[in-house]
Write a protein that holds these residues in place. Sequence first.
Motif, PDB file in Angstrom:
ATOM      1  N   VAL A  63       6.299  13.805  -8.467  1.00 19.34           N
ATOM      2  CA  VAL A  63       6.414  13.203  -7.187  1.00 19.34           C
ATOM      3  C   VAL A  63       6.378  11.545  -7.278  1.00 19.34           C
ATOM      4  O   VAL A  63       7.376  11.002  -6.853  1.00 19.34           O
ATOM      5  CB  VAL A  63       5.337  13.555  -6.442  1.00 19.34           C
ATOM      6  CG1 VAL A  63       5.119  12.706  -5.135  1.00 19.34           C
ATOM      7  CG2 VAL A  63       5.363  14.981  -5.900  1.00 19.34           C
ATOM      8  N   ALA A  64       5.811  11.169  -8.202  1.00 20.14           N
ATOM      9  CA  ALA A  64       5.890   9.489  -8.392  1.00 20.14           C
ATOM     10  C   ALA A  64       7.075   9.011  -9.242  1.00 20.14           C
ATOM     11  O   ALA A  64       7.295   7.962  -8.979  1.00 20.14           O
ATOM     12  CB  ALA A  64       4.536   9.054  -9.076  1.00 20.14           C
ATOM     13  N   ARG A  70       4.336   1.765   1.681  1.00 27.58           N
ATOM     14  CA  ARG A  70       5.478   1.361   1.001  1.00 27.58           C
ATOM     15  C   ARG A  70       6.184   2.440  -0.076  1.00 27.58           C
ATOM     16  O   ARG A  70       7.099   2.603  -0.254  1.00 27.58           O
ATOM     17  CB  ARG A  70       5.242   0.045   0.177  1.00 27.58           C
ATOM     18  CG  ARG A  70       6.235  -1.075   0.468  1.00 27.58           C
ATOM     19  CD  ARG A  70       5.852  -2.144  -0.387  1.00 27.58           C
ATOM     20  NE  ARG A  70       6.538  -2.226  -1.775  1.00 27.58           N
ATOM     21  CZ  ARG A  70       6.351  -2.756  -2.741  1.00 27.58           C
ATOM     22  NH1 ARG A  70       5.283  -3.918  -2.801  1.00 27.58           N
ATOM     23  NH2 ARG A  70       7.298  -2.934  -3.782  1.00 27.58           N
ATOM     24  N   ILE A  71       5.212   2.899  -0.729  1.00 22.02           N
ATOM     25  CA  ILE A  71       5.378   4.183  -1.680  1.00 22.02           C
ATOM     26  C   ILE A  71       6.286   5.271  -0.730  1.00 22.02           C
ATOM     27  O   ILE A  71       7.149   5.604  -1.233  1.00 22.02           O
ATOM     28  CB  ILE A  71       4.085   4.799  -1.977  1.00 22.02           C
ATOM     29  CG1 ILE A  71       3.289   3.695  -2.933  1.00 22.02           C
ATOM     30  CG2 ILE A  71       4.626   5.945  -3.124  1.00 22.02           C
ATOM     31  CD1 ILE A  71       1.945   4.110  -3.379  1.00 22.02           C
ATOM     32  N   ALA A  72       5.606   5.513   0.395  1.00 21.36           N
ATOM     33  CA  ALA A  72       6.564   6.615   1.036  1.00 21.36           C
ATOM     34  C   ALA A  72       7.788   6.126   1.165  1.00 21.36           C
ATOM     35  O   ALA A  72       8.919   6.938   1.351  1.00 21.36           O
ATOM     36  CB  ALA A  72       5.669   6.706   2.395  1.00 21.36           C
ATOM     37  N   ARG A  80      -1.748   5.667 -10.523  1.00 23.38           N
ATOM     38  CA  ARG A  80      -2.770   5.454  -9.994  1.00 23.38           C
ATOM     39  C   ARG A  80      -3.537   6.868  -9.721  1.00 23.38           C
ATOM     40  O   ARG A  80      -5.027   6.609  -9.945  1.00 23.38           O
ATOM     41  CB  ARG A  80      -2.583   5.310  -8.264  1.00 23.38           C
ATOM     42  CG  ARG A  80      -2.017   4.007  -7.998  1.00 23.38           C
ATOM     43  CD  ARG A  80      -1.419   3.857  -6.727  1.00 23.38           C
ATOM     44  NE  ARG A  80      -1.027   2.543  -6.242  1.00 23.38           N
ATOM     45  CZ  ARG A  80      -0.762   2.024  -5.270  1.00 23.38           C
ATOM     46  NH1 ARG A  80      -0.919   2.965  -4.117  1.00 23.38           N
ATOM     47  NH2 ARG A  80      -0.622   0.685  -5.018  1.00 23.38           N
ATOM     48  N   GLN A 121      -3.190  12.792  -0.182  1.00 23.20           N
ATOM     49  CA  GLN A 121      -1.669  12.430  -0.414  1.00 23.20           C
ATOM     50  C   GLN A 121      -0.865  11.906   1.001  1.00 23.20           C
ATOM     51  O   GLN A 121      -0.860  12.437   1.930  1.00 23.20           O
ATOM     52  CB  GLN A 121      -1.061  13.288  -1.304  1.00 23.20           C
ATOM     53  CG  GLN A 121      -0.886  14.587  -0.636  1.00 23.20           C
ATOM     54  CD  GLN A 121      -0.537  15.689  -1.812  1.00 23.20           C
ATOM     55  OE1 GLN A 121      -0.608  15.513  -2.904  1.00 23.20           O
ATOM     56  NE2 GLN A 121      -0.029  17.021  -1.110  1.00 23.20           N
ATOM     57  N   HIS A 122       0.122  10.765   0.507  1.00 29.36           N
ATOM     58  CA  HIS A 122       1.074  10.371   1.535  1.00 29.36           C
ATOM     59  C   HIS A 122       2.237  11.113   0.926  1.00 29.36           C
ATOM     60  O   HIS A 122       2.875  10.532  -0.073  1.00 29.36           O
ATOM     61  CB  HIS A 122       1.141   8.859   1.805  1.00 29.36           C
ATOM     62  CG  HIS A 122      -0.033   8.272   2.262  1.00 29.36           C
ATOM     63  ND1 HIS A 122      -0.612   8.648   3.555  1.00 29.36           N
ATOM     64  CD2 HIS A 122      -0.905   7.887   1.555  1.00 29.36           C
ATOM     65  CE1 HIS A 122      -1.560   7.996   3.822  1.00 29.36           C
ATOM     66  NE2 HIS A 122      -2.145   7.505   2.516  1.00 29.36           N
ATOM     67  N   GLU A 123       2.922  11.956   1.641  1.00 33.05           N
ATOM     68  CA  GLU A 123       4.202  12.498   1.108  1.00 33.05           C
ATOM     69  C   GLU A 123       4.038  13.254  -0.273  1.00 33.05           C
ATOM     70  O   GLU A 123       4.985  12.472  -1.179  1.00 33.05           O
ATOM     71  CB  GLU A 123       5.379  11.647   1.447  1.00 33.05           C
ATOM     72  CG  GLU A 123       5.361  11.228   2.845  1.00 33.05           C
ATOM     73  CD  GLU A 123       6.737  10.583   3.215  1.00 33.05           C
ATOM     74  OE1 GLU A 123       7.596  10.500   2.288  1.00 33.05           O
ATOM     75  OE2 GLU A 123       6.881  10.167   4.575  1.00 33.05           O
ATOM     76  N   GLY A 124       2.954  13.470  -0.433  1.00 32.57           N
ATOM     77  CA  GLY A 124       3.010  14.312  -1.913  1.00 32.57           C
ATOM     78  C   GLY A 124       2.372  13.039  -3.168  1.00 32.57           C
ATOM     79  O   GLY A 124       2.250  13.249  -3.978  1.00 32.57           O
ATOM     80  N   ILE A 125       2.393  11.606  -2.494  1.00 32.12           N
ATOM     81  CA  ILE A 125       1.940  10.666  -3.538  1.00 32.12           C
ATOM     82  C   ILE A 125       0.482  10.576  -3.399  1.00 32.12           C
ATOM     83  O   ILE A 125       0.036  10.211  -2.242  1.00 32.12           O
ATOM     84  CB  ILE A 125       2.827   9.398  -3.156  1.00 32.12           C
ATOM     85  CG1 ILE A 125       4.206   9.751  -3.833  1.00 32.12           C
ATOM     86  CG2 ILE A 125       2.316   8.449  -4.111  1.00 32.12           C
ATOM     87  CD1 ILE A 125       5.104   8.752  -3.461  1.00 32.12           C
ATOM     88  N   SER A 151       9.932   6.879  -1.696  1.00 31.10           N
ATOM     89  CA  SER A 151      10.241   8.050  -1.822  1.00 31.10           C
ATOM     90  C   SER A 151      11.329   8.643  -1.079  1.00 31.10           C
ATOM     91  O   SER A 151      12.040   9.586  -1.470  1.00 31.10           O
ATOM     92  CB  SER A 151       9.113   8.928  -2.040  1.00 31.10           C
ATOM     93  OG  SER A 151       8.731   8.937  -0.774  1.00 31.10           O
ATOM     94  N   ALA A 189       5.152  18.070   0.272  1.00 31.54           N
ATOM     95  CA  ALA A 189       4.691  16.786   0.925  1.00 31.54           C
ATOM     96  C   ALA A 189       5.728  15.935   0.489  1.00 31.54           C
ATOM     97  O   ALA A 189       5.849  14.919   1.336  1.00 31.54           O
ATOM     98  CB  ALA A 189       3.245  16.312   0.525  1.00 31.54           C
ATOM     99  N   ALA A 190       6.275  16.040  -0.720  1.00 30.36           N
ATOM    100  CA  ALA A 190       7.151  14.868  -1.189  1.00 30.36           C
ATOM    101  C   ALA A 190       8.614  15.234  -0.823  1.00 30.36           C
ATOM    102  O   ALA A 190       9.569  14.681  -1.313  1.00 30.36           O
ATOM    103  CB  ALA A 190       6.915  14.630  -2.608  1.00 30.36           C
ATOM    104  N   GLY A 195       2.373   6.088  -7.896  1.00 35.04           N
ATOM    105  CA  GLY A 195       1.261   6.969  -7.447  1.00 35.04           C
ATOM    106  C   GLY A 195       0.825   8.038  -8.517  1.00 35.04           C
ATOM    107  O   GLY A 195      -0.557   8.168  -8.801  1.00 35.04           O
ATOM    108  N   TYR A 196       1.702   8.037  -9.812  1.00 34.91           N
ATOM    109  CA  TYR A 196       1.196   8.752 -10.889  1.00 34.91           C
ATOM    110  C   TYR A 196       0.077   7.871 -11.600  1.00 34.91           C
ATOM    111  O   TYR A 196      -1.014   8.446 -11.877  1.00 34.91           O
ATOM    112  CB  TYR A 196       2.580   9.264 -11.709  1.00 34.91           C
ATOM    113  CG  TYR A 196       1.939   9.841 -12.987  1.00 34.91           C
ATOM    114  CD1 TYR A 196       1.118  11.113 -12.975  1.00 34.91           C
ATOM    115  CD2 TYR A 196       2.240   9.177 -14.195  1.00 34.91           C
ATOM    116  CE1 TYR A 196       1.145  11.537 -14.075  1.00 34.91           C
ATOM    117  CE2 TYR A 196       2.152   9.594 -15.371  1.00 34.91           C
ATOM    118  CZ  TYR A 196       1.204  10.871 -15.505  1.00 34.91           C
ATOM    119  OH  TYR A 196       0.845  11.442 -16.376  1.00 34.91           O
ATOM    120  N   GLY A 216       0.848  -1.352  -0.121  1.00 35.05           N
ATOM    121  CA  GLY A 216       0.002   0.247  -0.034  1.00 35.05           C
ATOM    122  C   GLY A 216       0.856   1.380   0.088  1.00 35.05           C
ATOM    123  O   GLY A 216       1.740   1.322  -0.248  1.00 35.05           O
ATOM    124  N   SER A 217       0.290   2.171   0.544  1.00 33.10           N
ATOM    125  CA  SER A 217       0.909   3.539   0.331  1.00 33.10           C
ATOM    126  C   SER A 217       1.974   3.695   1.358  1.00 33.10           C
ATOM    127  O   SER A 217       3.054   4.432   1.083  1.00 33.10           O
ATOM    128  CB  SER A 217      -0.310   4.772   0.763  1.00 33.10           C
ATOM    129  OG  SER A 217      -1.257   4.081   1.825  1.00 33.10           O
TER     130      SER A 217
END
Lengths: 307, 245, 261, 370, 490
Positions: D81-82, D4-6, E74, E208-212, D9, D107-108, E71-72, D1-2
Amino acid sequence: MDTFLQLTVDALTLGSVYALIALGYTLVYGVLKLLNFAHGDVFMVGSFIGFGVLQLLGGTSKPVVPVWLLLVLMVLAAMVGCAVLGVVIERFAYRPLRDAPRIAPLISALGVSFFLANSMQLLFGATPRNYNIFDLANASLYTKGFNVGNVHVALLRIITVVAAFVLMVLLWFLVNRTRTGKAMRATSYDREAAAMMGIDIDKVIVFTFVLGSALAGAGGVLQSLRVPTTVAIGFVVGLKGFTAAVIGGIGSIPGAMAGGLILGFAESFSQGYISTKWSDLIVFSILIAFMIFRPQGLLGRADIRKV
Amino acid sequence: MTNVGSTELSGKSLLELDRVDTYYGQIHILQGLSIRIEAGELVCLLGGNASGKSTTLKTILGIVRPRNGVVRVDGEDVTKRPTSYRIGRGLAIVPENRRLFAPMTVLENLEMGAYLRGGGAKEDFERVYELFPLLYERRSQLAGTLSGGEQQMVAMGRALMSRPKLLLMDEPSMGLAPILVEKNFEIIKQVHESGVAMLIVEQNANVSLSIADRGYVLSTGRLVLEGPAAMLRENEELRKAYLGR
Amino acid sequence: MAILDINGVSLSFGGLKVVDGLDLHVNEGEIVSVIGPNGAGKTTLFNLITGIYRPDEGDITLDDQSIVGLQPHVISQRGVSRTFQTLRLFLNMSVKENVMAAAYGHTRAGVFRSMLRTPGMRREEREIERLAQERLAFFGKRLMGYRWDQPAYSLSYANRRRLEIARATATNPRILLLDEPAAGMNPSETHEITELIGELRTEGGYTILVIEHDMHVVEGISDRVVALDHGVKIAEGSFDAVATNAKVVEAYLGLQTAATK
Amino acid sequence: GSNRIAAVSAAGVNCKSTITLPLVTPVTGGAGFLGAEQGSWSKYAVKTLAKPLGLKVKFVLGDTPVEQGPAPAQALAQKYVADKSVLVVLGPSTSGAVAASSSTYYAAKIAHISPSATRTSLTQGSSKEATPAFFRVVPGDYIQGPSDANFMIKTLKVKKVVLLDFQEPYSTGLSDSVEGVLKKAGVSTTRLSAPNTTTDYSAYVTKVPSDADIVFFPTQKPGDAQTFAQQLVEQGKKAKVFGGDGSNDPSAFKAGGSYVSNFAPDITGIKADAAIVAGWKKENPGKAVGSFGPPSYGATQVALNAIALACKAGHGTTTRQAVLSSIKKVKIKNWILGGDLRWSTKSNDPLNAKFYIFQIQSNGAYKLVG
Amino acid sequence: MSDSTPHGSHVPAEGPAVGQDEWVARHAEQRFMPGGPLGALEDRIRRVPWWAWLILFLAAASTLPVFEHSGYVRYVAFSTVLYMLLALGLNVVVGWGGLLDLGYVAFYGIGAYAYAMLDSDKFGIHLPTIVSVPLVVAIGAIGGFLLGLPSRRLTGDYLAIVTLFFLQLFQTITTNGDAAFGHNLTGGPNGILNVDPFHLGKHDLVVQHEGIFAVSYFYVALAVFAVVFVALRFVNQSRTGRAWRSQREDPLAAEAMGMPVNWLKLLSFSFGAAVAALTGTLFAAQSASVFPLTFYFVLLIIVYTMVILGGSGSQAGVVAGAVIVSPLLELLRDPGKSRVIFFLALVGGLLLMSRRSRALGIVAIVTLAFGFAVHEILGAIDKSWIAGEHQGGFAGVTDHWVVAPAHMARWIAPTSYIGLIAAVLLVTMVRGRLRLALLVPTVYLTAFVWENVMLAKPEPARYIVLGVILIALMILRPNGLLGERRVEIV
Ligand SMILES: Nc1ncnc2c1ncn2[C@@H]1O[C@H](COP(=O)(O)OP(=O)(O)OP(=O)(O)O)[C@@H](O)[C@H]1O
Ligand SMILES: Nc1ncnc2c1ncn2[C@@H]1O[C@H](COP(=O)(O)OP(=O)(O)OP(=O)(O)O)[C@@H](O)[C@H]1O
Ligand SMILES: [Mg+2]
Ligand SMILES: [Mg+2]
């Protein structure tokens, strides 16, 4: 009073160009019942052809031909170029859809519009192009002319308005006084029945596109004599022309002329007297009120479809 | 009863359809249809509802194009030619539902009939006005405001304006008052006698067979009967199917 | 007693008086034919009754209540239904849907109930479907079975006329106005439709007003015939009386047709 | 989920890998010239500066046509960001776009450096519209507005000024700011407002009083400023056009007597920049040096240097966070806009930056007058 | 078996008989049906009920985040769902109501703005989501109703212009609403920032989580989509839906059959507007901001494209339209990805253009050889002709195939581009051998233009592609991908 006169001059210049565009819409709509969304972009291409010719002939700073000839050549080249463009568009984007449901050519027209605007951007960039007619012959097109009271009517505006009106009168004669014109009218009323009279529908439609597109080309040059052009003007210009055509009663030639002028006056006077900020809104409100009052447009005919 | 499909195609007839197949989209309407009309002949085309009569006329004129088969006018293959060309070869039509140019006047409508000849000569107008005196009175009225019967007259007059060699008519008496139906057939006879060949589609088979030279009968897009009019009128099957009672 | 009353109704288009001081009364359960030359104002009369046009003068009452000025859909809901001379089917909808759509006026399920598919709504929906099937069944097997789900445009001309009638009856009317139901039909089909109109009255219980140019039909169905010319009633009475009326013969029938009668 | 993305990054990036450096700017639409110019300078900067700093950089353009408002900038922010290879972003070029996307970048922990967003409220005032991730290398309108207005008051001694705005953030902000100062000084002002789609300004010219001295015309379409000036002449009005940084384009706006203000001097006159200008001209034959390009070069230079600093501190790997905190550590001597680049300590603005005012000569040349 | 009927049909063997009209009614069987297993498959696919498709689609869509961590991507998926919702709403107005509404995206904007005003610091109001969203939907519905009022008398193109004006009106008001009567209502061109995410009680559904992009919004949107899809479907299958379609076909007949046409038009406007407004709340909450220009003409055209391309009137069609167009436009933004799409499309196009596979094979091989030859010859003449920057990819094969000049002289781009247009038009005009022969240089020229002219400017390039798709698709399938064939017999 001066303001009034000045605004009238503005309105006439604006309105006569709107009328030229509206005519193209109305002609095509009359014959094909198609809202040719790409029409504004043909106008745009016309303005670029005019620009190209101007550059080829030395630009405004050192033109190689006399000024009048320069202007005539620009307008003619744009008219011819756009006529060819119109014919190509008709042949490849609309003709295969003659018998499709009405919305199909409409969408195809949108596609052509996107294609033209973006192709031009791809090739020539989005930078606005200014003819800089001001520099031509020491600004004489701007400073010469005549005065009404304190209001200066520049030569440039006289040229624009006169050229537009000459073209419109020519068109009117062509459509109302010639056999081809009659064929166009018949085709617009009932395409299949017109074919049964021996009218070559394809020819009539091509001819319509030639006329409409040539007028748009001329309009493109005439407008760009005064204001810069960009690859993106097609949309706004098309919207104005479409509106003018609808106000006049879409399908009606004098209607398109009247619609163009009305739109020009509405725009100019609302900006001049009421508010620049809300002018678009005021113009449209007038139009809507008008349309609700007279849904078939100023000179349009209500449907004669018997129940 | 003649054998269907055995028609000799001489290649010199005024009009010939040679084994045409016509489709609307993917629907197969005319199936291997062959018909022929000689100069000066009055032929009637009969058939039940939706049997393809109007489609046949449209195919002759090129408003719809057959997928297979050949259309010949005066021996010339016109299958790939547009409608306007065929009209120029001497065809004219009184279409189903009249199809007048509603916002044009009666006079302009008549002019359109002679479009290919530049608007019609004086004698053309005179001939039409002679057949339909009423049209002269109404010449400056908008065609769309006429009643059904008057519109029918305009449609006939318009077709005659082009001095056709072959006149096609699609249900010319549909929706007409009895008195007009009567008159209509009179006029058809008159025009025919002046030497114009005609192909008439009519529901009123009795009357049309009584004035016709020959007839064709269509069913579901195919020819099922053909022959001299007198013979068709005697045909049992046809009587049962069409002439009722 | 008169269910439909038309009293001194007039209408003009521009300068042309199309209907001129017309009086017409139709009794419950009657079949009345309207005949007259082209342009006499017959279709216009239907348009006046159904509220598509509004009379310049005069009054039209249904069950003694004026329906002048009401919108067409309200008049339809009051019990007047019609077919059109130039067919006006919903061509791109299926045969059954054409008929079901006409049940709109006497059904009630609102959009929110439809969204939620409430049991009441579903019951009503079944009811509409049954009604449509029943109305289509009226034409024997001509509009039955596999034809239900075909689009209306695929029907032949004659079948379209039948479907128009089926659709008109699905509004549950008391008065049915039929505009040239036999036009474009061959003699045997004309015969069939003549019998059908008779059945409509006996089985459906409708009061019927018909416009028709085919004298076989008129003769076969009418209790009473009304002849119009230039918007004026020139004759009224039994078929035989009207068909021999000199004015009617002169303006409408012509000598030949009259002679075959 | 999210989660993991965090985690992804936040993980380090190898400094040897190819780093993506996007510039968010209008490439198409009416302000497309801006993107073209900024793009060419940033591209040139990447080409010449990345290697010496030991970086492998892929330069990309993100398009935000002004006609579509700030929304495209938001979508692009999501995209960058991604993208793990993005460490820092150049732009957005326009203020509205900055305000719309800054929080996503923050945020990123991605720094974004604009070469041309001048709206005051991005970095100043109580309710800042941009986040601490936002930097700009040009001075804000809090300098441009007053400096233009003061020039009008002090040097031109104006009595009457007409101000236009084009119903988009840039021009409304700037006109507001100029109008405020003028009013305070007792200058009579008239405010007009034109939809951004206007092409024919005749009616607006008509509304300019004949005794007005200046028409403040902060358009982003320099050709329109040119037309306006010409139409003033046509109607015999004596007023001169005064354009903001958005109309600073010698190839399109060259009506003699008009004024233009800009955040950058004419760098062709700066000796230290001669090599850069020559190099850029070689890459872009036939193009003129405009005023939007050099700051874009500058912003790119800052970004690259910040990455290099962060890489050095991280011994060959780095993170977005690290790059973000290095930006303010970047100091550039003799930088492209003249003088040295130093950061203000109070906000993410450059120190000592000022606006320059040019008068257009009859031959179209821009002459520095203030 | 009669030979005149196409294979696979079951017309009884008996010949036609006088006076029969059975045959017409059985027209469906008169069509060409692809025989064999393919035809059977198509038949079977047609028979799967709509709800099964919906469930299948939802299931597939909701597993997307499992496979795709970007994230993009998605986020693009999320906006695709928004487009799907917009297309569904527009379908009510255009497909079912038959009303050419060019003001549709204004309601999307109204929804977004209304939500932003009810849930942000703008006016300090922070209504709970379960209150604000229904409220916004109601506002949208009422707005649609009000727009419908003056429009109800207008038809076709006149309606189009009035509704287009409404969109303009929305633009003007939101853009100038920062100084309306001395109050800042809409934030003007700067829009409204810091809009609340959806929230229940004290629980925020973070954006968003950290911009994502936070994937929860994707699921919320998907759920909303499912509900809207089913609700609209049910309405369409009810008496209201039938009445909508009836008045689209023939308003006068519908009126005469007891259907209140004006009311039905208003209702359809309302429904479309409500769906658009609902979508607007999702948009505003996720992007946390609203700006006037987002809701403008290009967006309108894109949504129309989806509806028409998919097949206006068919719910599955318009959804398919959105699912195709939205990611396509997104992919075309990126030169690297669009390159892949381009070459795939090129190959696909070749396959389509020539049915005879042998000829196709020859064309493909000749084209390949042609490319290498041109590349080598030009390279031999002047190195700089092939020294241009390549975007890389396809294992570098294209590097040796497509010519890429180091410096594009100014005439190259316009000449090659216009030449390409001419070549393509020519190919559509000629037939047989000549077409095959022309195809070789045309394909090569296409690749050249794509690599050297179009990839340099992705933004116009993607709208060019969109334009070409629109034209080509209308010509190939005028009723859209899943649209029903419609006729207008006169
Ligand atoms: N434009 C069209 N598109 C599709 N099908 C059509 C079209 N026109 C006619 N048809 C179909 O073709 C068949 C033959 O039609 P046609 O009009 O030729 O019949 P017809 O013999 O003239 O019948 P009628 O007596 O009803 O006029 C019918 O099934 C009709 O539904
Ligand atoms: N909307 C209208 N505008 C102008 N004239 C009209 C209109 N509707 C009908 N008319 C005219 O009114 C007259 C009567 O028309 P109507 O349709 O009622 O005739 P009808 O008796 O039904 O004839 P038919 O038997 O040919 O159908 C005609 O002259 C017609 O031209
Ligand atoms: Mg027929
Ligand atoms: Mg009638």
